[in-house]
Motif scaffolding. Sequence first.
Motif, mmCIF file in Angstrom:
data_model
loop_
_atom_site.group_PDB
_atom_site.id
_atom_site.type_symbol
_atom_site.label_atom_id
_atom_site.label_comp_id
_atom_site.label_asym_id
_atom_site.label_seq_id
_atom_site.Cartn_x
_atom_site.Cartn_y
_atom_site.Cartn_z
ATOM 1 N N VAL A 52 0.935 -1.084 0.105
ATOM 2 C CA VAL A 52 0.057 0.097 0.232
ATOM 3 C C VAL A 52 1.016 1.277 -0.081
ATOM 4 O O VAL A 52 0.711 2.158 -0.792
ATOM 5 C CB VAL A 52 -0.759 0.105 1.113
ATOM 6 C CG1 VAL A 52 -1.448 1.412 1.610
ATOM 7 C CG2 VAL A 52 -2.099 -1.016 1.198
ATOM 8 N N TRP A 62 -5.803 5.280 -1.272
ATOM 9 C CA TRP A 62 -6.173 4.196 -0.539
ATOM 10 C C TRP A 62 -7.355 3.615 -0.756
ATOM 11 O O TRP A 62 -7.659 2.233 -0.783
ATOM 12 C CB TRP A 62 -6.269 4.940 0.977
ATOM 13 C CG TRP A 62 -6.816 4.064 1.762
ATOM 14 C CD1 TRP A 62 -8.024 4.085 2.275
ATOM 15 C CD2 TRP A 62 -6.469 2.903 2.572
ATOM 16 N NE1 TRP A 62 -8.344 3.159 3.275
ATOM 17 C CE2 TRP A 62 -7.409 2.363 3.288
ATOM 18 C CE3 TRP A 62 -5.024 2.251 2.592
ATOM 19 C CZ2 TRP A 62 -7.164 1.140 4.370
ATOM 20 C CZ3 TRP A 62 -4.757 1.228 3.375
ATOM 21 C CH2 TRP A 62 -5.809 0.836 4.242
ATOM 22 N N THR A 63 -8.390 4.276 -1.287
ATOM 23 C CA THR A 63 -9.734 3.693 -1.650
ATOM 24 C C THR A 63 -9.495 2.557 -2.809
ATOM 25 O O THR A 63 -10.199 1.534 -2.867
ATOM 26 C CB THR A 63 -10.462 4.851 -2.286
ATOM 27 O OG1 THR A 63 -10.919 5.836 -1.201
ATOM 28 C CG2 THR A 63 -11.926 4.114 -2.886
ATOM 29 N N SER A 66 -7.780 -0.225 -1.136
ATOM 30 C CA SER A 66 -8.513 -1.136 -0.169
ATOM 31 C C SER A 66 -9.623 -1.899 -0.800
ATOM 32 O O SER A 66 -9.900 -3.077 -0.474
ATOM 33 C CB SER A 66 -9.190 -0.105 0.833
ATOM 34 O OG SER A 66 -10.039 0.708 0.381
ATOM 35 N N GLU A 67 -10.222 -1.231 -2.082
ATOM 36 C CA GLU A 67 -11.092 -1.933 -2.814
ATOM 37 C C GLU A 67 -10.589 -3.252 -3.513
ATOM 38 O O GLU A 67 -11.439 -4.187 -3.432
ATOM 39 C CB GLU A 67 -11.849 -1.049 -3.766
ATOM 40 C CG GLU A 67 -12.679 0.162 -3.118
ATOM 41 C CD GLU A 67 -13.412 0.923 -4.133
ATOM 42 O OE1 GLU A 67 -12.997 1.171 -5.382
ATOM 43 O OE2 GLU A 67 -14.208 1.870 -3.525
ATOM 44 N N ARG A 70 -10.151 -5.719 -0.938
ATOM 45 C CA ARG A 70 -11.489 -6.292 -0.763
ATOM 46 C C ARG A 70 -12.161 -7.107 -1.629
ATOM 47 O O ARG A 70 -12.582 -8.323 -1.381
ATOM 48 C CB ARG A 70 -12.512 -4.946 -0.254
ATOM 49 C CG ARG A 70 -13.808 -5.675 -0.002
ATOM 50 C CD ARG A 70 -15.049 -4.600 -0.238
ATOM 51 N NE ARG A 70 -14.965 -4.335 -1.836
ATOM 52 C CZ ARG A 70 -15.493 -3.112 -2.185
ATOM 53 N NH1 ARG A 70 -16.124 -2.121 -1.438
ATOM 54 N NH2 ARG A 70 -15.568 -2.994 -3.419
ATOM 55 N N VAL A 344 -3.705 -6.389 -3.366
ATOM 56 C CA VAL A 344 -2.858 -5.171 -3.514
ATOM 57 C C VAL A 344 -1.821 -5.179 -4.624
ATOM 58 O O VAL A 344 -1.971 -4.187 -5.316
ATOM 59 C CB VAL A 344 -2.444 -4.702 -2.087
ATOM 60 C CG1 VAL A 344 -1.654 -3.378 -2.169
ATOM 61 C CG2 VAL A 344 -3.564 -4.372 -1.143
#
Length: 484
Positions: A52, A62-63, A66-67, A70, A344
């Motif tokens: 990251v 970050w969005t 992180s998506e 997920r 990531v």
Amino acid sequence: MNLDPRTPSLVWSLVPVVSLMALLALAYVLFGEEAAGGANQIALLFSALIAVFVGGLHGYSWTEMSEAARDSVMTGVGAVFILLAVGSLIGTWAMSGTLMAMVYWGLKILSPDYFYFTVVLISAALALCIGSSWTVVGTLGIGLMGISQQMALDPVITAGAVISGAYFGDKSSPLSDATNLATAAAGADLYSHIVETLWTSVPTLLVTLLVFWSLGQPGDFDASGITGGIAANYNVGILPFLPLVLVLGLAVLRYPPFVTIFLGALSGGVIAIIVAPGNVIALAGDPDLPVALAMIKGVWTAMADGNVSASGYDVLDRFLSRGGMSSMLVTVWLILTALAFGGVVEKIGVLDRLLAPVLAAANTAGRLISALVVAAIGTNALASDQYIAIVLPGRIFQKAFKKLNLAPVVLSRAVGDSATVTSALVPWNSCGAYMAATLGVATVSYAPYAVFNLLNPLVTIAFAFAGFRMIARRDGAAEPEGQA
């Protein structure tokens, strides 16, 4: 390969990869085979944060990252539920005597002289019929492990034999999701792929069988004492085998794996109530409950927390005190953290960057397929998921195979020979974690004996350098009918 302008440089791309390798190595040094109990998960999460950081330096938000993490975790939800269902199945099958009946008849029929050899053949045949290495390992494999323990054979070698056979069948079966995914990713025809994959799989299987034949332990083995103890304490007739028959039947009918295995777990509970009601009531541990409710609680407990055996036979009790969904939670933790890391590094283009120079240098069939095998193994390690390791190289290498005028079926075969089989050799990959949790043998322990999985990538590379079955592309045709 067209890279995103934000893709990190080669040096930056190596940062999260090297960090992960270093942390996993340190975890093994400090914790040994217990590293999968938590240390590896910390290493994966910390490496994900490093990735990251690298992505942030190169313009990824970050969005976005992180998506991606997920979404990657979501791809493993199906595997997680299958794993939980297997935990329940082990618990109820231990309580019902299904596992013990399998051990009993295995001891009656099999001999230590050819046990490992037979394990490979049985596992291969069953996986070929149902197309699922996970189902074979989670049902028949557990019983075979119990037989090997009672014969005082090496459970590590047995685990390698089960996995070797299961993956031959899985990658060669038209019913396998991995096989269908490999053909779809490469743009090949399914049945042409099956024919071509047998060219590399059958020789690998023959060598595997020779290896396991040589690992047999000749000598006199008297199983009468063990089988007598089993027959005196457990039902070894037809009824305990009904859950196994149900699971195999549902698998052949192509019911979803979770449904198949969970129904197998429930059927194990029903059989336990019929043939071993005392065990069920004892596991409930509540003498004040009415019998009907105690039966329900006992089955529920076996599915949630596993079976606890108290027959007085120490060896049998150790084998039967196992299972439950809770026994799989550490493995679930490992899968989730591994997939988060993989999501990531895939999002920020680490895999694309690492593969770019490899593809540039792959100007012959031998080099190209060697590069594909390395990429598939690397993706299994970095993305921690077999399906990602099948799809990504299959897509990324399509143009390179077309440039060398190689048919899509050559690509799909190479993907199956590398991505599918090596997934079980990576401890933090969902497949490696599943095999270890289900068979009770650490991935690093059984990996040297997963002979088929180790040899198959080497065979496909050897074929490529020899120019054997390097089928030429035929434009406009769905699939060529090439010759060697």
